[in-house]
Design a protein around this motif. Structure first.
Motif, short mmCIF file in Angstrom:
data_model
loop_
_atom_site.label_atom_id
_atom_site.label_comp_id
_atom_site.label_asym_id
_atom_site.label_seq_id
_atom_site.Cartn_x
_atom_site.Cartn_y
_atom_site.Cartn_z
N ALA A 5 3.05 11.58 3.40
CA ALA A 5 3.87 11.46 2.20
C ALA A 5 5.11 10.61 2.45
CB ALA A 5 4.27 12.85 1.70
N ASN A 6 5.60 10.58 3.70
CA ASN A 6 6.80 9.80 4.01
C ASN A 6 6.55 8.30 3.93
OD1 ASN A 6 8.30 12.13 4.47
ND2 ASN A 6 7.62 12.24 6.59
N THR A 7 5.33 7.86 4.20
CA THR A 7 5.04 6.43 4.16
C THR A 7 4.47 5.98 2.81
OG1 THR A 7 2.79 6.71 5.01
CG2 THR A 7 4.57 6.40 6.63
N CYS A 8 4.12 6.92 1.98
CA CYS A 8 3.53 6.58 0.68
C CYS A 8 4.58 5.93 -0.22
CB CYS A 8 2.97 7.84 0.01
SG CYS A 8 2.17 7.52 -1.57
N PRO A 9 4.27 4.77 -0.81
CA PRO A 9 5.24 4.12 -1.69
C PRO A 9 5.47 4.87 -3.00
CG PRO A 9 3.21 2.83 -1.56
CD PRO A 9 3.06 3.97 -0.60
N VAL A 10 4.56 5.76 -3.35
CA VAL A 10 4.70 6.59 -4.55
C VAL A 10 5.16 7.97 -4.11
CG1 VAL A 10 3.43 7.70 -6.42
CG2 VAL A 10 2.96 5.32 -5.84
N LYS A 11 6.19 8.50 -4.74
CA LYS A 11 6.71 9.82 -4.37
C LYS A 11 6.15 10.89 -5.31
CE LYS A 11 8.87 7.96 -1.13
NZ LYS A 11 8.06 7.81 0.05
N ARG A 27 7.10 9.41 -8.86
CA ARG A 27 8.03 8.30 -8.99
C ARG A 27 7.27 7.10 -8.45
NH1 ARG A 27 12.34 8.82 -10.92
NH2 ARG A 27 12.80 10.90 -10.17
N ASP A 28 6.95 6.16 -9.34
CA ASP A 28 6.12 5.02 -8.94
C ASP A 28 6.92 4.02 -8.11
OD1 ASP A 28 7.62 3.51 -10.73
OD2 ASP A 28 6.03 3.30 -12.20
N VAL A 29 6.28 2.95 -7.69
CA VAL A 29 6.94 1.98 -6.81
C VAL A 29 8.12 1.29 -7.47
CG1 VAL A 29 4.92 1.57 -5.36
CG2 VAL A 29 5.26 0.19 -7.40
N ALA A 30 8.17 1.27 -8.80
CA ALA A 30 9.29 0.68 -9.52
C ALA A 30 10.43 1.67 -9.72
CB ALA A 30 8.82 0.15 -10.87
N GLY A 31 10.21 2.93 -9.28
CA GLY A 31 11.25 3.94 -9.41
C GLY A 31 11.20 4.72 -10.71
N TRP A 57 -1.62 0.28 0.89
CA TRP A 57 -1.42 1.62 1.45
C TRP A 57 -2.64 2.50 1.16
CZ3 TRP A 57 -1.20 6.74 0.02
CH2 TRP A 57 -0.65 7.61 0.95
N LEU A 58 -3.19 2.39 -0.04
CA LEU A 58 -4.37 3.17 -0.40
C LEU A 58 -5.55 2.78 0.48
CD1 LEU A 58 -3.99 3.00 -4.28
CD2 LEU A 58 -3.80 5.06 -2.88
N LYS A 59 -5.73 1.48 0.71
CA LYS A 59 -6.85 1.02 1.54
C LYS A 59 -6.69 1.47 2.99
CE LYS A 59 -8.37 -3.23 0.97
NZ LYS A 59 -8.42 -4.69 0.69
N SER A 60 -5.47 1.53 3.48
CA SER A 60 -5.28 1.94 4.88
C SER A 60 -5.41 3.45 5.07
CB SER A 60 -3.93 1.45 5.41
OG SER A 60 -2.87 2.10 4.75
N HIS A 61 -5.16 4.23 4.04
CA HIS A 61 -5.22 5.69 4.18
C HIS A 61 -6.48 6.33 3.60
CE1 HIS A 61 -1.02 4.89 5.06
NE2 HIS A 61 -1.03 6.05 5.71
#
Length: 181
Positions: A5-11, A27-31, A57-61
């Protein structure tokens, strides 16, 4: 690789209940705060939009691998695996579980949301799918594909039995009034 969760660009913020059932709050990547239903999270366009179109990020995880063959000038062929895309269901499940792990806000004493709206929606979807399975079964019977027709009819029956079980768990909407000054 396990998702972090710490590396995910979406919170993942949490969940809330509404007229459409449960919403997962991010909270999406645009905040911007976004509320998505389970159905929306399992649709690729909605999931990609949440990540601002960047699916690295999705492809790597949650990688979806494919085998690729490459021919060489000497006539030999080599095979290797490569990440083609991401597995939508795995990504959606992880995002939902992250939201569910967040504490729920304190319930209001003014109105307790309809707890069975999600269940009613699920029952309606099951019944709709069962009707589709029956239609496929009839089409296959007309074409004399009896084993497949029987299989689809059995699936439809099973889905209807599941809806009967789910209906036992429906509750009634509870409304309360706030009489505090």
């Amino acid at each position: 690789m396990m998702a972090d969760a710490n590396t995910c660009p979406v919170k993942c913020i949490g969940t809330s209940e509404g007229d459409g059932g449960r919403y997962y709050i991010f909270r999406d990547v645009a905040g911007q705060e976004r509320k998505l239903t389970r159905m929306q999270l399992t649709r690729r366009p909605d999931l990609v939009a949440l990540f601002g179109g960047n699916i690295s990020w999705l492809k790597s995880h949650f990688p979806h691998h494919t085998n690729v063959m490459k021919s060489h000038p000497d006539g030999s062929i080599s095979r290797h695996r490569m990440v083609l895309d991401f597995v939508i269901s795995d990504a959606a499940d992880w995002l939902m579980s992250e939201c569910l792990s967040k504490p729920m806000p304190a319930p209001s004493n003014i109105r307790i949301p309809n707890q069975d709206s999600y269940l009613q929606d699920l029952i309606a979807q099951f019944l709709h799918q069962a009707d589709l399975m029956d239609g496929i079964s009839l089409d296959l019977r007309a074409e004399l594909f009896m084993p497949a027709a029987t299989a689809f009819a059995n699936i439809a029956t099973c889905m209807r039995e599941q809806t009967d079980e789910l209906k036992k768990h429906l509750k009634h909407t509870i409304l309360a009034e706030d009489h505090t000054p």
